[in-house]
Design a protein around this motif. Structure first.
Motif, PDB file in Angstrom:
ATOM      1  N   THR A 134      10.787   7.525   9.343  1.00 44.97           N
ATOM      2  CA  THR A 134      10.141   8.485  10.214  1.00 44.97           C
ATOM      3  C   THR A 134       9.095   7.768  11.047  1.00 44.97           C
ATOM      4  O   THR A 134       8.675   6.653  10.724  1.00 44.97           O
ATOM      5  N   LEU A 135       8.659   8.419  12.120  1.00 48.83           N
ATOM      6  CA  LEU A 135       7.657   7.800  12.973  1.00 48.83           C
ATOM      7  C   LEU A 135       6.331   7.607  12.237  1.00 48.83           C
ATOM      8  O   LEU A 135       5.695   6.563  12.351  1.00 48.83           O
ATOM      9  N   SER A 136       5.920   8.639  11.473  1.00 49.65           N
ATOM     10  CA  SER A 136       4.672   8.486  10.728  1.00 49.65           C
ATOM     11  C   SER A 136       4.820   7.408   9.655  1.00 49.65           C
ATOM     12  O   SER A 136       3.894   6.645   9.390  1.00 49.65           O
ATOM     13  N   GLY A 137       6.001   7.336   9.050  1.00 46.96           N
ATOM     14  CA  GLY A 137       6.252   6.267   8.084  1.00 46.96           C
ATOM     15  C   GLY A 137       6.202   4.900   8.729  1.00 46.96           C
ATOM     16  O   GLY A 137       5.721   3.925   8.131  1.00 46.96           O
ATOM     17  N   ARG A 138       6.685   4.809   9.969  1.00 46.80           N
ATOM     18  CA  ARG A 138       6.631   3.536  10.693  1.00 46.80           C
ATOM     19  C   ARG A 138       5.183   3.118  10.942  1.00 46.80           C
ATOM     20  O   ARG A 138       4.825   1.944  10.794  1.00 46.80           O
ATOM     21  N   VAL A 139       4.343   4.094  11.305  1.00 51.99           N
ATOM     22  CA  VAL A 139       2.935   3.792  11.543  1.00 51.99           C
ATOM     23  C   VAL A 139       2.268   3.314  10.257  1.00 51.99           C
ATOM     24  O   VAL A 139       1.544   2.312  10.232  1.00 51.99           O
ATOM     25  N   ILE A 140       2.531   4.032   9.167  1.00 51.29           N
ATOM     26  CA  ILE A 140       1.924   3.679   7.887  1.00 51.29           C
ATOM     27  C   ILE A 140       2.374   2.289   7.435  1.00 51.29           C
ATOM     28  O   ILE A 140       1.571   1.467   6.980  1.00 51.29           O
ATOM     29  N   SER A 141       3.660   2.003   7.583  1.00 48.50           N
ATOM     30  CA  SER A 141       4.176   0.686   7.181  1.00 48.50           C
ATOM     31  C   SER A 141       3.508  -0.422   7.972  1.00 48.50           C
ATOM     32  O   SER A 141       3.172  -1.485   7.422  1.00 48.50           O
ATOM     33  N   THR A 142       3.302  -0.189   9.265  1.00 46.78           N
ATOM     34  CA  THR A 142       2.654  -1.200  10.096  1.00 46.78           C
ATOM     35  C   THR A 142       1.209  -1.405   9.676  1.00 46.78           C
ATOM     36  O   THR A 142       0.729  -2.548   9.576  1.00 46.78           O
ATOM     37  N   LEU A 143       0.491  -0.322   9.400  1.00 50.18           N
ATOM     38  CA  LEU A 143      -0.908  -0.451   8.982  1.00 50.18           C
ATOM     39  C   LEU A 143      -1.010  -1.188   7.649  1.00 50.18           C
ATOM     40  O   LEU A 143      -1.903  -2.019   7.452  1.00 50.18           O
ATOM     41  N   LYS A 144      -0.091  -0.893   6.749  1.00 52.04           N
ATOM     42  CA  LYS A 144      -0.100  -1.598   5.470  1.00 52.04           C
ATOM     43  C   LYS A 144       0.186  -3.076   5.654  1.00 52.04           C
ATOM     44  O   LYS A 144      -0.454  -3.928   5.012  1.00 52.04           O
ATOM     45  N   SER A 145       1.132  -3.394   6.514  1.00 48.58           N
ATOM     46  CA  SER A 145       1.490  -4.803   6.709  1.00 48.58           C
ATOM     47  C   SER A 145       0.351  -5.586   7.335  1.00 48.58           C
ATOM     48  O   SER A 145       0.274  -6.806   7.187  1.00 48.58           O
TER      49      SER A 145
END
Length: 925
Positions: free
Chosen positions: A693-704
């Motif tokens: 999902t788009l929000s999941g993509r944002v979260i994954s990027t912030l975590k990385s």
């Protein structure tokens, strides 16, 4: 390799643009016989210098010359030339006329000499010649009939006399014709052209008489040894009406009893014909051979992907011989690419209106002239003349092409997709250069020429396009890709089968969709864009989403991370308005400073019209599908188009979703550590994926990027313990929470929930201590290695997280909790706009009090607005642990005078909803 126009020299009339009319390449035999017309045709020396002695021409003329020389074996007294319109009939007749009239004058011409050698002759046989051209013949004094005219040409008045006095009205018999031949010297050649035209003009009795004459002539010729008659008949029905076709059949029945049909052109040798008519110098032989070898090697190495008729070789031949054979084919066509010459025979030869020789010559003359004159400005540096270089941008050339095709409706299609002032090929070619310069225009032009002929399979197949346009330095996939892109962008190019393309006058569905796009309402596009973007961000969301806030007040101030999606009309730029807007709305909520700016994650679209364009395409396909289903779609579309429409609509939906992912690629976070106040993260190009999902993509990027943490452990907090709090070992919980929200530490999705769930665990395990109520020498209450209830955790400024060593030391010496006894007698202060209610139980009248077993505790003071909501969750439950509890209100608020009445009514309504309107009153002062 050297461009063809730098190595060759076209003839003057071609260079100057004087050979654009097909009629200029048409020979008028009657003019030649009358010694009139252009020198190139009238003068036998010039005529043969420009004549290409093809195999067909050598066979035809050689057979007749042997007949004139008295060799009757394998020769025929009458021959019919059967060709398509413009196929070389008159050229063959003219060659025979000049040989008969001027044989000794031209026998040293290289072509004539080879012709005589092939025929086994040393000289051109002497013969009298007569010409009859049906479309030019008219009755005149002394030439009242065609046969009288022929007799006069052969033997003057003696010849007319030989036919007899009745010849003016009656066709001569075979004896009279034989006598004419004898009077003419015993060797004659009679050349008849355009006989159907004469029959059409002189219908009725004259036509019947001419038919009788032809019949008698064929019989009479069989009795001769050194004479022949040649009659040309068209093969293409475009020249014939039903009347003509009936008469042609009649004449065929007559002449074919003794005649031999000859096809007066050979497509394998058309290159030599064209080269000799259009070029006076083919340039350096070394260059020709080098170009031919380079192309031949390129084709041979890719022969499995090219048309087999061009690259197939004898399996018994060595590779060297196979390459040499292919090289010879290219060299024979220089400066033309073989496909450029052959397309007119492979694909256009069956067109009714196509003039096979003169039409092709006129097209090539204009083609060469256009490129040659503009070679230093527009021409591409191609070593061979390829189909793709056809100058369709020239209006006169386009007109010539459409005239030969007989399809004027193609004009709009050509201008739209290939050669208009603005066209689809031009748009695709904007960034092409080098060997791939104008590749889309060249491919589209090749598709036009390869698919517009009269053949059964009206398609330009990929192998044909590769062969026609391929050259050293070009990968065939570039040609394939260009064809696919032109089909995708163009309005008049269709796919045919797995590898075919068709250029036609019928607009494709893309044209219809483009028209629908042009009629879309701006507001409808904007509304649909927002709807699609919001849907994609809401799908499987992990973070709360705030879509398209109008101003800063639309974004709540919260301790939870939220994803704020800016309006699609707003684009990200480093120095743009969106950056300033985000910075302002992050720091302030309206006129008030924002408490938790770090909780906002902003998502902004990249610059460009890609998203809008794809939404427009989607809406257009939806409209087309709707109109098709309800039967209102205009145009030549049928049920076979239904699947394509449905598929295109589905593809458009997927393209929009993909563009939302690709477009919303910038994430902006509050960051006090940078000068601009915000950190910008480019997520990169995205692709809609059902598994993400788009929000999941944002979260994954912030975590990385170590900007977001799921649940930090005790060690993480110890490592991040702020320097100012290390000495005391006490970290205020409010400051700790703020650190999770302002970028000091990695962000948490819900810092409050993390603290409430993890801190009891930390305290119980002895990882940290928890303290409240700072006072001299310690704290009012300390928890360490004991149970800490979640409801005990608050975010007040007087609550702390302690390092374990500090907690251990303080808990061992912790003092008993102190209760501040403010008063035994409750007081009820009154303020303007008083809200009244009981606070404490009534006091006792006995002033002599024993030592009480219970004491009253009064809590008073001003309460900050930001902790009002916490009172019911923390303070009130604690107070309820005591006995009788009484809580009152004393609130005063300032309201604008013109709105105060409505404000009061709203407050009363709230009190009524809470069922306390009887005990709590709202007054105005």
């Amino acid at each position: 390799m050297e461009p063809w126009y730098k190595n060759t020299m076209p003839r003057p009339e071609v260079r100057e643009g004087r050979s654009f009319n097909p009629d200029e390449f048409a020979i008028a035999l009657e003019q030649v016989a009358a010694n009139r017309g252009p020198d190139d045709y009238r003068d036998p020396v010039k005529f043969f210098s420009r004549t290409s002695f093809t195999r067909a021409l050598r066979e035809h003329i050689g057979m007749i010359l042997r007949r004139l020389a008295g060799q009757t074996e394998n020769t025929a007294p009458v021959m019919t030339l059967v060709t398509q319109f413009g196929g070389g009939k008159t050229h063959t007749l003219t060659a025979l006329y000049h040989l008969a009239k001027s044989g000794s004058k031209v026998k040293n011409d290289s072509g004539v000499a080879q012709l005589l050698s092939d025929a086994g002759l040393n000289e051109v046989p002497a013969a009298k010649v007569a010409v009859f051209v049906g479309n030019a013949w008219d009755r005149s004094e002394g030439c009242e009939t065609p046969w009288i005219d022929i007799a006069r040409q052969l033997a003057g008045d003696e010849g007319v006399k030989a036919l007899g006095a009745s010849a003016k009205n009656i066709p001569p018999g075979t004896s009279s014709i034989a006598k004419l031949v004898e009077v003419a010297g015993g060797s004659v050649i009679i050349l008849c052209d355009e006989v159907l035209n004469y029959i059409n003009r002189y219908r009725g009795e004259d036509a019947d008489k001419f038919h009788a004459f032809i019949q008698n002539l064929t019989v009479a010729m069989t009795g001769t040894e050194r004479s022949a008659a040649i009659i040309s008949l068209p093969r293409s029905q475009v020249e014939m009406s039903d009347y003509d076709m009936q008469w042609q059949e009649k004449i065929n029945k007559v002449v074919r009893r003794v005649a031999k049909d000859l096809i007066a052109n050979d497509e394998a040798e058309i290159s030599e014909v064209v080269r000799k008519r259009l070029f006076e110098d083919l340039g350096s032989e070394k260059i020709r051979k080098g170009v031919a070898k380079a192309y031949a090697d390129w084709c041979f190495d890719r022969r499995n992907q090219l048309p087999p008729e061009w690259t197939a070789v004898d399996t018994a031949a060595t590779e060297a011989k196979a390459r040499e054979y292919l090289r010879s084919r290219f060299e024979a066509c220089y400066p033309f690419h073989p496909a450029t010459l052959s397309v007119f025979h492979r694909k256009w030869s069956s067109l009714r209106q196509f003039q096979q020789t003169r039409g092709a010559l006129a097209l090539f003359a204009q083609w060469i002239s256009f490129v040659y004159k503009d070679s230093h400005v527009k021409a591409r540096n191609e070593p061979l003349i390829t189909i793709g270089s056809a100058p369709l941008e020239s209006q006169t050339f386009r007109a010539a092409v459409l005239g030969q095709l007989g399809e004027p409706r193609l004009l709009n299609a050509i201008e739209t997709d290939i050669a208009g002032q603005t066209n689809h090929a031009m748009a695709l070619d904007a960034d092409t250069s080098g060997a791939l310069r104008d590749i889309h225009r060249r491919v589209a032009t090749a598709i036009l020429f390869e698919s517009s002929g009269g053949q059964t399979d009206k398609s330009a197949h990929l192998p044909e396009l590769r062969f026609a346009l391929g050259e050293p330095g070009i990968d065939m996939t570039s040609i394939d890709n260009a064809a696919v892109q032109m089909e995708a962008r163009g309005f008049f190019i269709r796919r045919k089968g797995s590898d075919g393309f068709l250029f036609g006058s019928k607009p494709t569905l893309k044209k219809v969709v483009n028209d629908r796009r042009a009629s879309l309402d701006e507001q409808d596009v904007a509304t649909e864009t927002r709807k699609i973007v919001q849907k994609e961000f809401e799908r499987g969301k992990i973070l709360p989403v705030i879509p398209f806030p109008e101003d800063g007040t639309s974004v709540q101030d919260t301790t939870k991370l939220v994803l704020v999606v800016l309006n699609p009309e707003q684009e990200w730029a480093d120095d743009g308005s969106a950056k300033k807007l985000i910075y302002d709305w992050t720091r302030n909520r309206g006129a008030s400073p924002r408490l938790y700016p770090g909780s906002l994650i902003w998502c902004v679209r990249k610059e460009g019209r890609d998203l809008r364009s794809k939404v427009e395409t989607l809406l257009a396909w939806r409209n087309v599908e709707r109109d098709f289903l309800d039967g209102s779609l205009a145009g030549d579309f049928d049920a076979s188009d239904r699947d394509e429409i449905h598929l295109k609509r589905r593809d458009a939906e997927g393209a929009v979703d993909d563009e939302v992912w690709a477009g919303y690629r910038y994430v902006v976070l509050y960051d006090t550590k940078v000068e601009s106040g915000v950190t910008v993260i480019d997520l990169g190009a995205g692709h809609a994926n059902a598994g993400e999902t788009l929000s999941g993509r944002v979260i994954s990027t912030l975590k990385s990027r170590a900007l977001l943490n799921d649940s930090p452990g005790a060690g993480y907090l110890v490592r991040r313990w702020p320097e100012p709090f290390k000495k005391s070992g006490a970290w205020p919980i409010s400051a700790l929470r703020q650190a999770f929200l302002n970028g000091t530490m990695e962000r948490l999705l819900e810092p409050d929930e993390y603290i409430r769930h993890k801190f009891p665990e930390f305290i119980f395990n002895g990882d940290f201590g928890y303290a409240s109520g700072a006072q001299e020498g310690g704290y009012y209450r300390i928890w360490f290695k004991e149970e800490l209830r979640q409801d005990e955790i608050s975010f007040d400024s007087d609550v702390y997280l302690l390092l374990p060593a500090v907690a251990k030391e303080l808990s061992a010496n912790a003092a008993q909790p102190k209760v501040i006894v403010d008063s035994l007698q409750p007081q009820t202060p009154q303020l303007s706009g008083e809200v009244k209610g009981p606070l404490f139980p009534p006091p006792t009248e006995d002033t002599t009090l024993p030592t009480p077993s219970k004491r009253n505790v009064t809590v008073r003071g001003e309460i900050p607005t930001e902790v009002w909501n916490r009172l019911g969750r923390t303070l009130i439950p604690k107070l309820k642990m005591g006995g009788y509890l009484s809580v009152g209100l004393n609130i005063s608020v300032e309201v604008e005078a013109d709105t105060v009445q409505g404000f009061q009514m709203e407050l009363i309504q709230i009190l009524q909803d809470l069922n306390i309107a009887d005990t709590v009153k709202v007054n105005l002062n």
